[in-house]
Design a protein around this motif. Structure first.
Motif, PDB file in Angstrom:
ATOM      1  N   ALA A  22       0.803  -1.226   0.000  1.00  0.00           N
ATOM      2  CA  ALA A  22       0.000   0.000   0.000  1.00  0.00           C
ATOM      3  C   ALA A  22       0.836   1.277   0.000  1.00  0.00           C
ATOM      4  N   ALA A  23       2.064   1.212   0.465  1.00  0.00           N
ATOM      5  CA  ALA A  23       2.884   2.409   0.675  1.00  0.00           C
ATOM      6  C   ALA A  23       3.053   3.300  -0.558  1.00  0.00           C
ATOM      7  N   PRO A  24       3.330   2.746  -1.736  1.00  0.00           N
ATOM      8  CA  PRO A  24       3.529   3.643  -2.885  1.00  0.00           C
ATOM      9  C   PRO A  24       2.327   4.547  -3.147  1.00  0.00           C
ATOM     10  N   PHE A  25       1.155   4.049  -2.845  1.00  0.00           N
ATOM     11  CA  PHE A  25      -0.061   4.804  -3.114  1.00  0.00           C
ATOM     12  C   PHE A  25      -0.452   5.669  -1.918  1.00  0.00           C
ATOM     13  N   ALA A  26      -0.228   5.143  -0.706  1.00  0.00           N
ATOM     14  CA  ALA A  26      -0.576   5.891   0.503  1.00  0.00           C
ATOM     15  C   ALA A  26       0.362   7.064   0.731  1.00  0.00           C
ATOM     16  N   VAL A  27       1.646   6.845   0.488  1.00  0.00           N
ATOM     17  CA  VAL A  27       2.642   7.898   0.716  1.00  0.00           C
ATOM     18  C   VAL A  27       2.714   8.849  -0.478  1.00  0.00           C
ATOM     19  N   GLY A  28       2.435   8.331  -1.659  1.00  0.00           N
ATOM     20  CA  GLY A  28       2.348   9.188  -2.832  1.00  0.00           C
ATOM     21  C   GLY A  28       3.581   9.236  -3.713  1.00  0.00           C
ATOM     22  N   TYR A  29       4.510   8.277  -3.564  1.00  0.00           N
ATOM     23  CA  TYR A  29       5.667   8.323  -4.468  1.00  0.00           C
ATOM     24  C   TYR A  29       5.415   7.605  -5.785  1.00  0.00           C
ATOM     25  N   GLN A  30       4.216   7.030  -5.932  1.00  0.00           N
ATOM     26  CA  GLN A  30       3.793   6.510  -7.226  1.00  0.00           C
ATOM     27  C   GLN A  30       2.809   7.506  -7.816  1.00  0.00           C
ATOM     28  N   PRO A  31       3.225   8.227  -8.865  1.00  0.00           N
ATOM     29  CA  PRO A  31       2.320   9.217  -9.468  1.00  0.00           C
ATOM     30  C   PRO A  31       1.049   8.554 -10.003  1.00  0.00           C
ATOM     31  N   ARG A  32      -0.076   9.191  -9.750  1.00  0.00           N
ATOM     32  CA  ARG A  32      -1.372   8.656 -10.174  1.00  0.00           C
ATOM     33  C   ARG A  32      -1.440   8.613 -11.705  1.00  0.00           C
ATOM     34  N   GLY A  33      -1.820   7.447 -12.215  1.00  0.00           N
ATOM     35  CA  GLY A  33      -2.002   7.274 -13.643  1.00  0.00           C
ATOM     36  C   GLY A  33      -0.714   7.077 -14.425  1.00  0.00           C
ATOM     37  N   ALA A  34       0.436   7.149 -13.761  1.00  0.00           N
ATOM     38  CA  ALA A  34       1.724   6.991 -14.450  1.00  0.00           C
ATOM     39  C   ALA A  34       2.153   5.526 -14.435  1.00  0.00           C
ATOM     40  N   GLU A  35       3.106   5.203 -15.319  1.00  0.00           N
ATOM     41  CA  GLU A  35       3.686   3.869 -15.305  1.00  0.00           C
ATOM     42  C   GLU A  35       4.379   3.659 -13.962  1.00  0.00           C
ATOM     43  N   TYR A  36       4.310   2.441 -13.449  1.00  0.00           N
ATOM     44  CA  TYR A  36       4.898   2.165 -12.135  1.00  0.00           C
ATOM     45  C   TYR A  36       6.402   2.433 -12.143  1.00  0.00           C
ATOM     46  N   VAL A  37       6.850   3.179 -11.137  1.00  0.00           N
ATOM     47  CA  VAL A  37       8.282   3.424 -10.968  1.00  0.00           C
ATOM     48  C   VAL A  37       8.901   2.171 -10.356  1.00  0.00           C
ATOM     49  N   ASP A  38      10.238   2.072 -10.446  1.00  0.00           N
ATOM     50  CA  ASP A  38      10.932   0.889  -9.947  1.00  0.00           C
ATOM     51  C   ASP A  38      10.658   0.628  -8.465  1.00  0.00           C
ATOM     52  N   ALA A  39      10.587   1.685  -7.671  1.00  0.00           N
ATOM     53  CA  ALA A  39      10.337   1.521  -6.234  1.00  0.00           C
ATOM     54  C   ALA A  39       8.961   0.901  -5.988  1.00  0.00           C
ATOM     55  N   THR A  40       7.992   1.264  -6.791  1.00  0.00           N
ATOM     56  CA  THR A  40       6.652   0.699  -6.637  1.00  0.00           C
ATOM     57  C   THR A  40       6.659  -0.776  -6.992  1.00  0.00           C
ATOM     58  N   VAL A  41       7.295  -1.126  -8.090  1.00  0.00           N
ATOM     59  CA  VAL A  41       7.369  -2.532  -8.499  1.00  0.00           C
ATOM     60  C   VAL A  41       8.066  -3.352  -7.420  1.00  0.00           C
ATOM     61  N   ASN A  42       9.152  -2.816  -6.879  1.00  0.00           N
ATOM     62  CA  ASN A  42       9.874  -3.511  -5.822  1.00  0.00           C
ATOM     63  C   ASN A  42       8.982  -3.698  -4.587  1.00  0.00           C
TER      64      ASN A  42
END
Length: 78
Positions: A22-42
């Motif tokens: 949940a962290a990438p979405f709750a904290v906001g380091y995954q931009p909404r609607g953007a391709e997943y960044v490496d940190a999100t995939v990890n």
């Protein structure tokens, strides 16, 4: 006592895995609607794997505990 400590550790690992998912979405380091960044995939892979492993371990522990209770109940009836 050891069983409670083990179950508590598994519950914490499960919750930690859910937080990583949940962290990438709750904290906001995954931009909404953007391709997943490496940190999100990890986070998704590690968190999902950790949560799944902890969940399976909890289910195995619960099944073993139920089996032990059934065994004790069967011996008590005899």
């Amino acid at each position: 006592m050891k069983a409670k400590l083990g179950v508590s550790a598994l519950v914490l690992l499960f919750l930690g895995g859910l937080w990583l998912v949940a962290a990438p979405f709750a904290v906001g380091y995954q931009p909404r609607g953007a391709e997943y960044v490496d940190a999100t995939v990890n986070d998704l892979w590690v968190g999902g794997g950790l949560a799944a492993l902890a969940f399976v371990s909890l289910v195995i522990y619960a099944a073993d505990a139920l089996r032990e209770l059934a065994r004790r109940g069967k011996h008590a009836e005899s």
